[in-house]
Scaffold this motif. Structure first.
Motif, short mmCIF file in Angstrom:
data_model
loop_
_atom_site.label_atom_id
_atom_site.label_comp_id
_atom_site.label_asym_id
_atom_site.label_seq_id
_atom_site.Cartn_x
_atom_site.Cartn_y
_atom_site.Cartn_z
N MET A 1 46.06 43.09 59.43
CA MET A 1 45.94 42.20 58.30
C MET A 1 46.91 41.03 58.44
SD MET A 1 44.82 44.49 54.98
CE MET A 1 46.35 44.59 54.23
N GLU A 2 48.07 41.32 58.99
CA GLU A 2 49.03 40.24 59.19
C GLU A 2 48.48 39.20 60.15
OE1 GLU A 2 53.02 41.54 60.03
OE2 GLU A 2 52.85 43.13 58.54
N ASP A 3 47.75 39.67 61.18
CA ASP A 3 47.16 38.74 62.14
C ASP A 3 46.11 37.84 61.48
OD1 ASP A 3 48.74 39.79 64.10
OD2 ASP A 3 47.21 41.14 64.90
N ALA A 4 45.46 38.34 60.44
CA ALA A 4 44.43 37.57 59.75
C ALA A 4 45.05 36.59 58.75
CB ALA A 4 43.46 38.50 59.04
N GLY A 5 46.34 36.63 58.57
CA GLY A 5 47.01 35.72 57.65
C GLY A 5 47.05 36.22 56.22
N ILE A 6 46.70 37.48 56.02
CA ILE A 6 46.68 38.03 54.67
C ILE A 6 48.08 38.41 54.22
CG2 ILE A 6 45.81 39.92 53.26
CD1 ILE A 6 43.27 39.85 54.91
N GLY A 7 48.94 38.79 55.08
CA GLY A 7 50.29 39.17 54.72
C GLY A 7 50.48 40.66 54.86
N GLY A 8 51.71 41.05 54.76
CA GLY A 8 52.02 42.46 54.91
C GLY A 8 51.78 43.23 53.63
N GLU A 9 51.97 44.53 53.75
CA GLU A 9 51.75 45.42 52.61
C GLU A 9 52.67 45.06 51.45
OE1 GLU A 9 52.53 50.07 51.71
OE2 GLU A 9 51.53 49.63 53.60
N GLY A 10 53.88 44.68 51.76
CA GLY A 10 54.84 44.31 50.71
C GLY A 10 54.37 43.10 49.92
N GLU A 11 53.84 42.11 50.60
CA GLU A 11 53.35 40.91 49.91
C GLU A 11 52.15 41.22 49.04
OE1 GLU A 11 52.83 37.36 52.27
OE2 GLU A 11 54.36 38.09 53.67
N ILE A 12 51.27 42.08 49.54
CA ILE A 12 50.07 42.45 48.78
C ILE A 12 50.47 43.20 47.51
CG2 ILE A 12 48.00 43.88 48.79
CD1 ILE A 12 47.71 43.17 51.77
N LEU A 13 51.42 44.14 47.64
CA LEU A 13 51.87 44.89 46.46
C LEU A 13 52.56 43.96 45.46
CD1 LEU A 13 53.18 48.20 48.04
CD2 LEU A 13 51.14 47.88 46.64
N LYS A 14 53.35 43.02 45.97
CA LYS A 14 54.04 42.06 45.10
C LYS A 14 53.02 41.22 44.33
CE LYS A 14 57.20 38.19 45.14
NZ LYS A 14 57.84 37.18 45.94
N GLU A 15 52.00 40.74 45.03
CA GLU A 15 50.96 39.93 44.37
C GLU A 15 50.20 40.77 43.35
OE1 GLU A 15 47.05 37.29 45.50
OE2 GLU A 15 48.60 37.58 47.04
N PHE A 16 49.93 42.03 43.69
CA PHE A 16 49.23 42.94 42.77
C PHE A 16 50.05 43.10 41.49
CE2 PHE A 16 48.77 47.28 41.11
CZ PHE A 16 47.45 47.23 40.72
N GLU A 17 51.35 43.32 41.62
CA GLU A 17 52.22 43.50 40.46
C GLU A 17 52.27 42.23 39.62
OE1 GLU A 17 53.60 46.26 39.23
OE2 GLU A 17 52.64 47.36 40.85
N GLU A 18 52.27 41.06 40.28
CA GLU A 18 52.30 39.79 39.56
C GLU A 18 51.04 39.57 38.74
OE1 GLU A 18 52.98 36.80 42.53
OE2 GLU A 18 55.09 37.32 42.77
N VAL A 19 49.93 40.05 39.21
CA VAL A 19 48.65 39.90 38.52
C VAL A 19 48.45 40.99 37.48
CG1 VAL A 19 46.14 39.94 38.85
CG2 VAL A 19 47.60 38.70 40.46
N LYS A 20 48.98 42.16 37.73
CA LYS A 20 48.77 43.32 36.87
C LYS A 20 49.35 43.11 35.46
CE LYS A 20 50.68 47.80 36.85
NZ LYS A 20 51.19 48.94 37.61
N GLU A 21 50.55 42.61 35.33
CA GLU A 21 51.20 42.46 34.03
C GLU A 21 50.48 41.44 33.13
OE1 GLU A 21 53.77 43.28 30.91
OE2 GLU A 21 53.22 44.41 32.69
N PRO A 22 50.17 40.24 33.61
CA PRO A 22 49.42 39.32 32.75
C PRO A 22 48.07 39.88 32.31
CG PRO A 22 50.33 38.13 34.61
CD PRO A 22 50.58 39.58 34.85
N ARG A 23 47.42 40.59 33.20
CA ARG A 23 46.13 41.21 32.86
C ARG A 23 46.30 42.24 31.76
NH1 ARG A 23 42.75 45.44 33.90
NH2 ARG A 23 40.55 44.93 34.19
N ARG A 24 47.36 43.06 31.86
CA ARG A 24 47.64 44.06 30.84
C ARG A 24 47.90 43.39 29.49
NH1 ARG A 24 51.40 46.18 28.00
NH2 ARG A 24 53.08 44.93 28.85
#
Length: 104
Positions: A1-24
């Motif tokens: 995934m990092e090769d595809a430019g998506i980012g590492g697992e840490g970045e994905i989890l961070k982005e998920f957390e950033e989106v999760k709270e406003p949605r809640r």
């Protein structure tokens, strides 16, 4: 995934957390708005019932006074005030009133 430019697992989890709270928060606000809508509908219904009951009571009092006034003015006889619902046919309502039937 990092090769595809998506980012590492840490970045994905961070982005998920950033989106999760406003949605809640938005879901909570929607729930609050739905409760407010229900409360307002109930308030409107209660208000309409109270207004209708007080209107009918007021008409009865006015009609009683009108009947007494009519009898004094015309040395007897009777007179009634009718509330005509514009949604219904006035002629049919008048026939029922003359016949002594209550219209509701």
């Amino acid at each position: 995934m990092e090769d595809a430019g998506i980012g590492g697992e840490g970045e994905i989890l961070k982005e998920f957390e950033e989106v999760k709270e406003p949605r809640r928060l938005l879901l909570k606000e929607m729930e609050d708005l739905e409760k407010s809508i229900d409360s307002l509908r109930e308030l409107i219904t209660d208000s309409q019932e109270k207004i209708n009951a007080e209107f009918e009571e007021g008409i009865k009092k006015i009609n009683k006074e009108f009947q007494e006034f009519f009898s004094l003015m015309f040395c007897g006889g009777t007179g009634n005030l009718l509330v005509i619902d514009e949604q219904k046919k006035p002629a049919a309502m008048l026939r029922k009133a003359i016949a002594g039937e209550e219209e509701r």
